[in-house]
Design a protein around this motif. Structure first.
Motif, mmCIF file in Angstrom:
data_model
loop_
_atom_site.group_PDB
_atom_site.id
_atom_site.type_symbol
_atom_site.label_atom_id
_atom_site.label_comp_id
_atom_site.label_asym_id
_atom_site.label_seq_id
_atom_site.Cartn_x
_atom_site.Cartn_y
_atom_site.Cartn_z
ATOM 1 N N ALA A 1 0.955 -1.091 0.123
ATOM 2 C CA ALA A 1 -0.073 0.006 -0.241
ATOM 3 C C ALA A 1 0.895 1.171 0.071
ATOM 4 O O ALA A 1 1.897 1.388 0.745
ATOM 5 C CB ALA A 1 -0.922 -0.011 1.327
ATOM 6 N N LEU A 2 0.755 2.122 -0.858
ATOM 7 C CA LEU A 2 1.565 3.166 -1.074
ATOM 8 C C LEU A 2 0.887 4.672 -0.831
ATOM 9 O O LEU A 2 -0.118 4.985 -1.185
ATOM 10 C CB LEU A 2 2.049 3.391 -2.741
ATOM 11 C CG LEU A 2 2.461 1.845 -3.036
ATOM 12 C CD1 LEU A 2 2.762 1.711 -4.584
ATOM 13 C CD2 LEU A 2 3.600 1.348 -2.390
ATOM 14 N N GLN A 3 1.670 5.340 -0.079
ATOM 15 C CA GLN A 3 1.079 6.587 0.549
ATOM 16 C C GLN A 3 2.307 7.782 0.139
ATOM 17 O O GLN A 3 3.417 7.574 -0.178
ATOM 18 C CB GLN A 3 0.967 6.440 1.896
ATOM 19 C CG GLN A 3 -0.285 5.692 2.317
ATOM 20 C CD GLN A 3 -1.091 6.152 3.473
ATOM 21 O OE1 GLN A 3 -0.245 6.183 4.672
ATOM 22 N NE2 GLN A 3 -2.037 6.464 3.100
ATOM 23 N N ALA A 4 1.734 8.980 0.177
ATOM 24 C CA ALA A 4 2.833 9.955 0.002
ATOM 25 C C ALA A 4 3.362 10.413 1.551
ATOM 26 O O ALA A 4 2.333 10.650 2.461
ATOM 27 C CB ALA A 4 1.770 11.334 -0.852
ATOM 28 N N GLU A 5 4.418 10.833 1.360
ATOM 29 C CA GLU A 5 5.426 11.094 2.762
ATOM 30 C C GLU A 5 4.381 12.206 3.466
ATOM 31 O O GLU A 5 4.287 12.186 4.608
ATOM 32 C CB GLU A 5 6.657 11.616 2.461
ATOM 33 C CG GLU A 5 7.514 10.359 2.577
ATOM 34 C CD GLU A 5 8.841 10.603 2.309
ATOM 35 O OE1 GLU A 5 9.336 11.951 2.211
ATOM 36 O OE2 GLU A 5 9.749 9.754 2.185
ATOM 37 N N ASN A 6 3.836 13.134 2.688
ATOM 38 C CA ASN A 6 3.073 14.427 3.028
ATOM 39 C C ASN A 6 1.553 14.146 3.734
ATOM 40 O O ASN A 6 1.118 14.777 4.275
ATOM 41 C CB ASN A 6 2.892 15.293 1.946
ATOM 42 C CG ASN A 6 4.140 16.151 1.503
ATOM 43 O OD1 ASN A 6 5.214 16.034 2.539
ATOM 44 N ND2 ASN A 6 4.059 17.243 0.708
ATOM 45 N N CYS A 7 1.137 12.989 3.477
ATOM 46 C CA CYS A 7 0.101 12.257 4.245
ATOM 47 C C CYS A 7 0.042 10.878 4.370
ATOM 48 O O CYS A 7 -0.541 10.316 3.343
ATOM 49 C CB CYS A 7 -1.178 12.942 3.351
ATOM 50 S SG CYS A 7 -2.828 12.811 4.101
ATOM 51 N N SER A 8 0.569 10.426 5.395
ATOM 52 C CA SER A 8 0.797 8.906 5.556
ATOM 53 C C SER A 8 0.301 8.314 6.735
ATOM 54 O O SER A 8 1.215 7.714 7.413
ATOM 55 C CB SER A 8 2.295 8.495 5.133
ATOM 56 O OG SER A 8 3.118 9.464 5.840
ATOM 57 N N PRO A 9 -0.838 8.704 7.204
ATOM 58 C CA PRO A 9 -1.172 7.770 8.282
ATOM 59 C C PRO A 9 -1.145 6.288 8.526
ATOM 60 O O PRO A 9 -0.803 5.863 9.566
ATOM 61 C CB PRO A 9 -2.714 8.498 8.442
ATOM 62 C CG PRO A 9 -3.171 8.869 7.156
ATOM 63 C CD PRO A 9 -2.153 9.314 6.771
ATOM 64 N N LEU A 10 -1.585 5.636 7.433
ATOM 65 C CA LEU A 10 -1.471 4.155 7.402
ATOM 66 C C LEU A 10 0.077 3.738 7.406
ATOM 67 O O LEU A 10 0.244 2.808 7.938
ATOM 68 C CB LEU A 10 -1.869 3.804 6.022
ATOM 69 C CG LEU A 10 -3.413 3.883 5.735
ATOM 70 C CD1 LEU A 10 -3.858 3.666 4.448
ATOM 71 C CD2 LEU A 10 -4.140 3.287 6.851
ATOM 72 N N GLU A 11 1.185 4.403 6.762
ATOM 73 C CA GLU A 11 2.248 4.094 6.789
ATOM 74 C C GLU A 11 2.947 4.216 8.151
ATOM 75 O O GLU A 11 3.652 3.545 8.591
ATOM 76 C CB GLU A 11 3.244 5.147 5.649
ATOM 77 C CG GLU A 11 4.668 4.562 5.684
ATOM 78 C CD GLU A 11 5.627 5.170 6.726
ATOM 79 O OE1 GLU A 11 6.761 4.896 6.645
ATOM 80 O OE2 GLU A 11 5.297 6.336 6.987
ATOM 81 N N SER A 12 2.611 5.495 8.774
ATOM 82 C CA SER A 12 3.112 5.671 10.128
ATOM 83 C C SER A 12 2.737 4.603 11.220
ATOM 84 O O SER A 12 3.441 4.132 11.842
ATOM 85 C CB SER A 12 2.467 7.003 10.607
ATOM 86 O OG SER A 12 2.718 7.358 11.996
ATOM 87 N N ALA A 13 1.440 4.194 10.876
ATOM 88 C CA ALA A 13 0.746 3.082 11.919
ATOM 89 C C ALA A 13 1.469 1.798 11.292
ATOM 90 O O ALA A 13 1.591 1.166 12.443
ATOM 91 C CB ALA A 13 -0.827 3.279 11.831
ATOM 92 N N PHE A 14 1.752 1.451 10.375
ATOM 93 C CA PHE A 14 2.185 0.171 10.016
ATOM 94 C C PHE A 14 3.616 0.234 10.689
ATOM 95 O O PHE A 14 4.011 -0.988 11.213
ATOM 96 C CB PHE A 14 2.465 -0.008 8.363
ATOM 97 C CG PHE A 14 2.858 -1.237 7.924
ATOM 98 C CD1 PHE A 14 2.192 -2.353 8.047
ATOM 99 C CD2 PHE A 14 4.095 -1.070 7.655
ATOM 100 C CE1 PHE A 14 2.641 -3.431 7.436
ATOM 101 C CE2 PHE A 14 4.843 -2.180 7.037
ATOM 102 C CZ PHE A 14 4.116 -3.576 7.108
ATOM 103 N N ARG A 15 4.487 1.215 10.215
ATOM 104 C CA ARG A 15 5.830 1.343 10.845
ATOM 105 C C ARG A 15 5.912 1.116 12.447
ATOM 106 O O ARG A 15 6.736 0.298 12.840
ATOM 107 C CB ARG A 15 6.392 2.488 10.341
ATOM 108 C CG ARG A 15 7.822 2.536 10.625
ATOM 109 C CD ARG A 15 8.463 3.995 9.847
ATOM 110 N NE ARG A 15 7.506 4.752 9.521
ATOM 111 C CZ ARG A 15 7.506 5.925 10.056
ATOM 112 N NH1 ARG A 15 7.946 5.920 11.254
ATOM 113 N NH2 ARG A 15 6.405 6.954 9.999
ATOM 114 N N ARG A 16 4.868 1.849 12.921
ATOM 115 C CA ARG A 16 4.978 1.925 14.412
ATOM 116 C C ARG A 16 4.270 0.674 15.026
ATOM 117 O O ARG A 16 4.222 0.435 16.428
ATOM 118 C CB ARG A 16 4.315 3.195 14.951
ATOM 119 C CG ARG A 16 5.357 4.075 14.691
ATOM 120 C CD ARG A 16 4.483 5.435 14.685
ATOM 121 N NE ARG A 16 3.944 5.921 15.906
ATOM 122 C CZ ARG A 16 2.770 6.811 16.209
ATOM 123 N NH1 ARG A 16 2.048 7.140 15.084
ATOM 124 N NH2 ARG A 16 2.505 6.941 17.392
#
Ligand SMILES: [Zn+2]
Length: 376
Positions: A249-264
Protein backbone atom coordinates in the motif's frame (compact mmCIF):
# COMPACT_ATOMS: atom_id res chain seq x y z
CA UNK A 1 -27.44 -8.36 5.43
CA UNK A 2 -24.77 -5.93 6.61
CA UNK A 3 -22.49 -6.45 9.61
CA UNK A 4 -20.83 -3.69 11.63
CA UNK A 5 -17.06 -4.08 11.57
CA UNK A 6 -16.78 -2.64 15.09
CA UNK A 7 -19.64 -4.08 17.20
CA UNK A 8 -20.84 -6.91 14.90
CA UNK A 9 -24.43 -5.63 14.87
CA UNK A 10 -26.38 -6.97 11.90
CA UNK A 11 -28.81 -4.78 9.94
CA UNK A 12 -31.05 -5.26 6.92
CA UNK A 13 -29.72 -3.65 3.76
CA UNK A 14 -33.09 -2.00 3.21
CA UNK A 15 -32.53 0.10 6.35
CA UNK A 16 -30.21 2.30 4.25
CA UNK A 17 -28.13 3.22 7.31
CA UNK A 18 -24.74 4.45 6.08
CA UNK A 19 -22.96 3.57 9.31
CA UNK A 20 -23.71 1.72 12.54
CA UNK A 21 -25.12 3.48 15.61
CA UNK A 22 -21.74 2.73 17.26
CA UNK A 23 -19.95 4.72 14.53
CA UNK A 24 -18.47 1.65 12.82
CA UNK A 25 -18.59 0.90 9.09
CA UNK A 26 -20.93 -1.76 7.73
CA UNK A 27 -19.55 -4.63 5.68
CA UNK A 28 -21.23 -6.87 3.13
CA UNK A 29 -19.79 -10.26 2.24
CA UNK A 30 -20.15 -12.44 -0.79
CA UNK A 31 -22.45 -15.43 -0.12
CA UNK A 32 -19.97 -17.69 -1.88
CA UNK A 33 -16.28 -17.15 -2.68
CA UNK A 34 -15.56 -16.89 -6.41
CA UNK A 35 -14.69 -20.07 -8.28
CA UNK A 36 -13.50 -20.30 -11.85
CA UNK A 37 -16.66 -22.17 -12.83
CA UNK A 38 -18.82 -19.26 -11.62
CA UNK A 39 -17.31 -16.76 -14.08
CA UNK A 40 -19.97 -15.60 -16.54
CA UNK A 41 -18.16 -16.00 -19.83
CA UNK A 42 -21.08 -14.44 -21.69
CA UNK A 43 -20.59 -11.16 -19.79
CA UNK A 44 -18.00 -8.42 -20.32
CA UNK A 45 -15.94 -6.49 -17.78
CA UNK A 46 -16.53 -6.73 -14.05
CA UNK A 47 -19.95 -8.34 -14.43
CA UNK A 48 -18.25 -11.62 -15.32
CA UNK A 49 -17.95 -12.00 -11.54
CA UNK A 50 -21.59 -11.20 -10.75
CA UNK A 51 -21.91 -14.29 -8.53
CA UNK A 52 -19.60 -12.49 -6.08
CA UNK A 53 -21.32 -9.09 -6.26
CA UNK A 54 -24.22 -7.76 -4.14
CA UNK A 55 -26.45 -6.97 -7.12
CA UNK A 56 -28.94 -9.73 -7.84
CA UNK A 57 -31.26 -8.51 -10.58
CA UNK A 58 -30.01 -7.90 -14.10
CA UNK A 59 -32.58 -5.17 -14.69
CA UNK A 60 -31.17 -2.92 -11.96
CA UNK A 61 -27.61 -3.19 -13.21
CA UNK A 62 -26.12 0.23 -14.02
CA UNK A 63 -23.16 -0.36 -16.27
CA UNK A 64 -21.09 1.52 -18.83
CA UNK A 65 -18.76 -1.37 -19.60
CA UNK A 66 -16.44 -0.76 -16.62
CA UNK A 67 -13.68 -3.27 -15.94
CA UNK A 68 -12.17 -5.65 -18.44
CA UNK A 69 -9.13 -3.34 -18.58
CA UNK A 70 -5.86 -4.46 -20.20
CA UNK A 71 -3.04 -6.07 -18.22
CA UNK A 72 0.07 -4.97 -20.05
CA UNK A 73 3.55 -6.34 -19.51
CA UNK A 74 6.35 -3.75 -19.72
CA UNK A 75 9.93 -3.55 -18.49
CA UNK A 76 10.83 -1.46 -15.47
CA UNK A 77 14.61 -1.14 -14.98
CA UNK A 78 14.89 -4.27 -17.13
CA UNK A 79 12.47 -6.29 -14.99
CA UNK A 80 9.09 -7.34 -16.44
CA UNK A 81 6.09 -5.88 -14.60
CA UNK A 82 2.35 -6.29 -15.24
CA UNK A 83 0.53 -2.95 -15.42
CA UNK A 84 -3.25 -3.02 -14.91
CA UNK A 85 -4.63 -0.09 -16.90
CA UNK A 86 -7.64 0.74 -14.76
CA UNK A 87 -7.51 4.39 -15.79
CA UNK A 88 -9.27 3.15 -18.94
CA UNK A 89 -12.59 2.73 -17.11
CA UNK A 90 -15.41 4.95 -18.51
CA UNK A 91 -14.90 8.07 -16.38
CA UNK A 92 -11.13 7.68 -16.26
CA UNK A 93 -10.56 5.92 -12.95
CA UNK A 94 -10.95 2.55 -11.20
CA UNK A 95 -13.67 4.13 -9.07
CA UNK A 96 -16.17 3.17 -11.79
CA UNK A 97 -15.98 -0.45 -10.64
CA UNK A 98 -17.09 0.50 -7.15
CA UNK A 99 -19.68 3.02 -8.34
CA UNK A 100 -21.28 0.65 -10.83
CA UNK A 101 -21.74 -1.80 -7.98
CA UNK A 102 -22.98 0.84 -5.47
CA UNK A 103 -25.40 2.62 -7.80
CA UNK A 104 -26.80 -0.68 -9.13
CA UNK A 105 -27.46 -1.85 -5.59
CA UNK A 106 -29.04 1.50 -4.64
CA UNK A 107 -31.32 1.28 -7.65
CA UNK A 108 -32.30 -2.20 -6.56
CA UNK A 109 -33.08 -0.88 -3.07
CA UNK A 110 -35.25 1.88 -4.53
CA UNK A 111 -33.04 4.86 -3.58
CA UNK A 112 -34.05 7.99 -5.52
CA UNK A 113 -31.56 10.54 -4.22
CA UNK A 114 -28.00 10.42 -2.89
CA UNK A 115 -25.41 12.78 -1.47
CA UNK A 116 -21.65 12.31 -1.64
CA UNK A 117 -18.62 14.45 -0.85
CA UNK A 118 -15.76 14.28 -3.32
CA UNK A 119 -14.37 16.69 -5.87
CA UNK A 120 -12.16 14.02 -7.34
CA UNK A 121 -12.55 10.77 -9.26
CA UNK A 122 -15.21 9.35 -6.94
CA UNK A 123 -17.45 12.40 -7.39
CA UNK A 124 -17.30 12.34 -11.18
CA UNK A 125 -17.85 8.60 -11.25
CA UNK A 126 -20.85 8.76 -8.90
CA UNK A 127 -22.36 11.63 -10.93
CA UNK A 128 -22.06 9.64 -14.15
CA UNK A 129 -23.56 6.41 -12.79
CA UNK A 130 -26.41 8.26 -11.06
CA UNK A 131 -27.15 10.05 -14.34
CA UNK A 132 -27.73 6.72 -16.08
CA UNK A 133 -29.66 5.30 -13.13
CA UNK A 134 -31.96 8.35 -12.92
CA UNK A 135 -30.94 8.88 -9.29
CA UNK A 136 -30.67 12.51 -8.19
CA UNK A 137 -27.08 13.15 -7.12
CA UNK A 138 -25.87 16.01 -4.96
CA UNK A 139 -22.11 16.32 -4.52
CA UNK A 140 -20.55 18.44 -1.78
CA UNK A 141 -17.15 19.93 -2.53
CA UNK A 142 -14.93 22.41 -0.65
CA UNK A 143 -15.38 25.90 -2.12
CA UNK A 144 -11.68 25.93 -3.06
CA UNK A 145 -12.08 22.89 -5.38
CA UNK A 146 -10.88 23.89 -8.84
CA UNK A 147 -13.23 24.32 -11.78
CA UNK A 148 -11.27 21.64 -13.63
CA UNK A 149 -12.24 19.09 -10.98
CA UNK A 150 -15.88 20.14 -10.77
CA UNK A 151 -16.70 20.37 -14.46
CA UNK A 152 -16.83 16.59 -15.00
CA UNK A 153 -19.25 16.26 -12.07
CA UNK A 154 -21.55 19.06 -13.25
CA UNK A 155 -21.49 17.87 -16.86
CA UNK A 156 -23.29 14.69 -15.80
CA UNK A 157 -26.11 16.79 -14.37
CA UNK A 158 -25.24 16.35 -10.70
CA UNK A 159 -26.01 19.18 -8.30
CA UNK A 160 -22.80 20.70 -6.96
CA UNK A 161 -22.79 22.27 -3.49
CA UNK A 162 -19.75 24.35 -2.58
CA UNK A 163 -18.99 24.38 1.14
CA UNK A 164 -16.80 27.08 2.76
CA UNK A 165 -14.05 25.94 5.13
CA UNK A 166 -11.95 22.79 5.23
CA UNK A 167 -12.35 19.38 3.54
CA UNK A 168 -13.68 18.10 6.88
CA UNK A 169 -16.36 20.83 6.87
CA UNK A 170 -17.48 19.50 3.49
CA UNK A 171 -17.86 15.99 4.91
CA UNK A 172 -19.89 17.35 7.84
CA UNK A 173 -22.20 19.21 5.45
CA UNK A 174 -22.74 16.03 3.41
CA UNK A 175 -23.42 14.00 6.56
CA UNK A 176 -25.94 16.63 7.68
CA UNK A 177 -27.68 16.52 4.28
CA UNK A 178 -27.76 12.73 4.52
CA UNK A 179 -30.36 12.96 7.29
CA UNK A 180 -32.91 13.59 4.55
CA UNK A 181 -31.21 11.62 1.80
CA UNK A 182 -28.89 8.62 1.34
CA UNK A 183 -25.21 9.21 2.09
CA UNK A 184 -23.48 7.29 -0.67
CA UNK A 185 -19.97 8.04 0.59
CA UNK A 186 -17.71 5.55 -1.17
CA UNK A 187 -15.51 5.57 1.93
CA UNK A 188 -18.29 4.20 4.15
CA UNK A 189 -20.28 2.24 1.61
CA UNK A 190 -20.29 -1.55 2.15
CA UNK A 191 -20.70 -2.38 -1.57
CA UNK A 192 -17.97 -0.15 -3.00
CA UNK A 193 -14.97 -2.41 -2.17
CA UNK A 194 -16.78 -5.36 -3.77
CA UNK A 195 -17.01 -3.55 -7.08
CA UNK A 196 -13.36 -2.57 -6.73
CA UNK A 197 -12.27 -6.18 -6.00
CA UNK A 198 -13.09 -7.18 -9.58
CA UNK A 199 -9.78 -5.67 -10.78
CA UNK A 200 -7.98 -8.37 -8.79
CA UNK A 201 -10.22 -11.14 -10.18
CA UNK A 202 -9.27 -9.86 -13.63
CA UNK A 203 -5.53 -9.90 -12.86
CA UNK A 204 -5.89 -13.50 -11.69
CA UNK A 205 -7.83 -14.47 -14.82
CA UNK A 206 -5.50 -12.53 -17.16
CA UNK A 207 -2.47 -14.25 -15.60
CA UNK A 208 -3.93 -17.61 -16.53
CA UNK A 209 -5.81 -18.14 -13.27
CA UNK A 210 -2.77 -17.53 -11.09
CA UNK A 211 -2.22 -14.95 -8.39
CA UNK A 212 0.72 -12.57 -8.79
CA UNK A 213 3.46 -12.68 -6.13
CA UNK A 214 3.06 -8.99 -5.26
CA UNK A 215 0.57 -6.20 -6.01
CA UNK A 216 1.39 -2.47 -5.75
CA UNK A 217 -1.52 -0.14 -4.93
CA UNK A 218 -1.88 3.59 -4.23
CA UNK A 219 -3.62 3.99 -0.84
CA UNK A 220 -5.53 6.92 0.69
CA UNK A 221 -8.70 5.45 2.16
CA UNK A 222 -7.27 2.12 1.02
CA UNK A 223 -10.21 0.87 -1.06
CA UNK A 224 -7.88 -0.71 -3.61
CA UNK A 225 -6.11 -2.61 -0.83
CA UNK A 226 -9.42 -3.74 0.68
CA UNK A 227 -10.81 -4.76 -2.71
CA UNK A 228 -7.64 -6.67 -3.60
CA UNK A 229 -7.66 -8.42 -0.26
CA UNK A 230 -11.35 -9.36 -0.59
CA UNK A 231 -10.71 -10.86 -4.03
CA UNK A 232 -7.68 -12.94 -3.16
CA UNK A 233 -9.27 -14.07 0.12
CA UNK A 234 -12.23 -15.38 -1.89
CA UNK A 235 -9.98 -17.15 -4.38
CA UNK A 236 -7.98 -18.67 -1.54
CA UNK A 237 -11.14 -19.79 0.27
CA UNK A 238 -12.48 -21.47 -2.86
CA UNK A 239 -9.15 -23.23 -3.45
CA UNK A 240 -8.39 -21.39 -6.70
CA UNK A 241 -5.04 -20.05 -5.43
CA UNK A 242 -2.56 -21.54 -2.97
CA UNK A 243 -1.26 -18.37 -1.37
CA UNK A 244 -2.06 -14.69 -1.09
CA UNK A 245 0.03 -12.12 -2.95
CA UNK A 246 2.00 -9.59 -0.90
CA UNK A 247 0.14 -6.28 -0.94
CA UNK A 248 2.11 -3.02 -0.96
CA UNK A 249 0.00 0.00 0.00
CA UNK A 250 1.61 3.24 -1.17
CA UNK A 251 1.22 6.66 0.42
CA UNK A 252 2.66 10.14 -0.05
CA UNK A 253 5.07 11.13 2.75
CA UNK A 254 3.09 14.36 3.07
CA UNK A 255 0.01 12.41 4.11
CA UNK A 256 0.81 8.94 5.40
CA UNK A 257 -1.27 7.90 8.44
CA UNK A 258 -1.35 4.25 7.32
CA UNK A 259 2.40 4.10 6.76
CA UNK A 260 3.04 5.67 10.15
CA UNK A 261 0.76 3.17 11.91
CA UNK A 262 2.25 0.24 9.98
CA UNK A 263 5.82 1.25 10.87
CA UNK A 264 4.94 1.69 14.55
CA UNK A 265 2.98 -1.57 14.77
CA UNK A 266 -0.31 0.17 15.65
CA UNK A 267 -3.64 -1.59 15.02
CA UNK A 268 -5.22 1.53 13.47
CA UNK A 269 -3.98 4.85 12.09
CA UNK A 270 -3.87 7.91 14.33
CA UNK A 271 -5.08 11.27 13.02
CA UNK A 272 -2.32 13.26 11.38
CA UNK A 273 -1.94 16.76 10.05
CA UNK A 274 -1.67 16.42 6.30
CA UNK A 275 0.48 18.53 4.03
CA UNK A 276 -0.25 19.21 0.38
CA UNK A 277 0.81 16.50 -2.06
CA UNK A 278 0.74 16.07 -5.83
CA UNK A 279 -0.85 12.67 -5.08
CA UNK A 280 -4.08 14.39 -4.06
CA UNK A 281 -6.21 11.31 -4.77
CA UNK A 282 -4.60 9.54 -1.79
CA UNK A 283 -4.45 12.55 0.51
CA UNK A 284 -6.57 11.18 3.36
CA UNK A 285 -5.82 12.12 6.97
CA UNK A 286 -8.29 9.72 8.61
CA UNK A 287 -9.07 6.61 6.57
CA UNK A 288 -12.49 5.21 7.60
CA UNK A 289 -11.41 1.56 7.40
CA UNK A 290 -7.75 2.17 8.27
CA UNK A 291 -7.49 -0.75 10.71
CA UNK A 292 -8.82 -3.16 8.10
CA UNK A 293 -6.34 -1.87 5.53
CA UNK A 294 -3.46 -2.46 7.95
CA UNK A 295 -4.74 -5.96 8.74
CA UNK A 296 -4.96 -6.82 5.04
CA UNK A 297 -1.41 -5.66 4.34
CA UNK A 298 0.06 -7.41 7.39
CA UNK A 299 -1.74 -10.68 6.65
CA UNK A 300 -0.35 -10.64 3.12
CA UNK A 301 3.27 -10.21 4.20
CA UNK A 302 3.53 -6.92 2.29
CA UNK A 303 4.10 -3.39 3.60
CA UNK A 304 2.80 0.16 3.70
CA UNK A 305 5.39 2.51 2.20
CA UNK A 306 5.59 6.29 1.79
CA UNK A 307 7.33 8.35 -0.90
CA UNK A 308 8.47 11.94 -1.32
CA UNK A 309 6.92 14.41 -3.75
CA UNK A 310 10.04 14.26 -5.86
CA UNK A 311 10.01 10.45 -6.06
CA UNK A 312 6.32 10.47 -7.06
CA UNK A 313 7.00 13.02 -9.80
CA UNK A 314 9.98 11.02 -11.08
CA UNK A 315 7.64 8.02 -11.16
CA UNK A 316 5.24 10.03 -13.31
CA UNK A 317 7.94 11.02 -15.81
CA UNK A 318 9.22 7.45 -16.07
CA UNK A 319 5.72 5.96 -16.56
CA UNK A 320 4.91 8.56 -19.23
CA UNK A 321 8.09 7.59 -21.10
CA UNK A 322 6.80 4.05 -21.51
CA UNK A 323 3.44 5.36 -22.71
CA UNK A 324 1.56 5.15 -19.42
CA UNK A 325 0.07 8.64 -18.97
CA UNK A 326 -1.51 8.55 -15.53
CA UNK A 327 -2.54 11.18 -13.01
CA UNK A 328 0.17 12.14 -10.50
CA UNK A 329 -1.56 10.14 -7.73
CA UNK A 330 -1.14 6.90 -9.69
CA UNK A 331 2.52 7.68 -10.38
CA UNK A 332 3.40 6.68 -6.82
CA UNK A 333 3.63 3.11 -8.11
CA UNK A 334 6.66 4.20 -10.18
CA UNK A 335 8.40 5.45 -7.06
CA UNK A 336 7.62 2.17 -5.31
CA UNK A 337 8.84 -0.01 -8.18
CA UNK A 338 12.21 1.78 -8.17
CA UNK A 339 12.48 1.44 -4.40
CA UNK A 340 11.35 -2.20 -4.10
CA UNK A 341 13.58 -3.31 -6.98
CA UNK A 342 16.60 -1.45 -5.56
CA UNK A 343 16.09 -3.08 -2.15
CA UNK A 344 15.62 -6.52 -3.70
CA UNK A 345 12.18 -6.79 -2.12
CA UNK A 346 10.74 -7.67 -5.50
CA UNK A 347 12.67 -10.77 -6.44
CA UNK A 348 14.00 -12.03 -9.76
CA UNK A 349 11.37 -14.06 -11.57
CA UNK A 350 8.51 -12.80 -9.40
CA UNK A 351 5.23 -11.79 -10.98
CA UNK A 352 4.50 -8.22 -9.92
CA UNK A 353 1.21 -6.48 -10.72
CA UNK A 354 0.78 -2.72 -10.51
CA UNK A 355 -2.56 -0.89 -10.49
CA UNK A 356 -2.76 2.36 -12.49
CA UNK A 357 -5.76 4.10 -10.96
CA UNK A 358 -6.50 7.34 -12.81
CA UNK A 359 -5.95 8.95 -16.21
CA UNK A 360 -3.43 11.74 -16.77
CA UNK A 361 -5.96 13.33 -19.14
CA UNK A 362 -7.88 14.45 -16.05
CA UNK A 363 -4.95 16.41 -14.68
CA UNK A 364 -3.57 18.32 -17.67
CA UNK A 365 -3.26 21.72 -15.93
CA UNK A 366 -1.53 20.20 -12.97
CA UNK A 367 0.87 18.14 -15.07
CA UNK A 368 1.79 21.24 -17.13
CA UNK A 369 2.63 23.13 -13.95
CA UNK A 370 4.63 20.20 -12.56
CA UNK A 371 6.79 20.06 -15.70
CA UNK A 372 7.36 23.83 -15.28
CA UNK A 373 8.13 23.59 -11.56
CA UNK A 374 8.95 20.01 -10.51
CA UNK A 375 8.93 19.19 -6.77
CA UNK A 376 12.33 19.87 -5.18
ZN1 LIG B 1 -21.53 -1.10 15.34
Amino acid sequence: MLTCSRCSQIVEESSLAWRCSCGGAFEWSSPEPLRRAAIRRDEAGMWRYVSSLPVTSHSSRISMGEGGTPLVQAEWNGVPVFFKLDFLCPTGSYKDRGMSCVVSRLKELGVKEVVEDSSGNAGSSMAAYCAIAGIHCRIYVPDYASQAKCVQIESSGAELVRVPGSREDTTLAAEEAARASYYASHNWNPYFPHGVKTFAFEIWEQMGFQAPDAVLLPAGQGSLVLGCSLAFDELFASGEIERLPRLYALQAENCSPLESAFRRGLPAPEPIEKRETIAEGISTAEPVRGGMVLDAVRKSGGAVLAYSERAIWEGFVKLAKIGLYVEPTSAIVGAALDDLEARGEIGEGERVAVLLSGSGLKATDKIVSLYETPPA
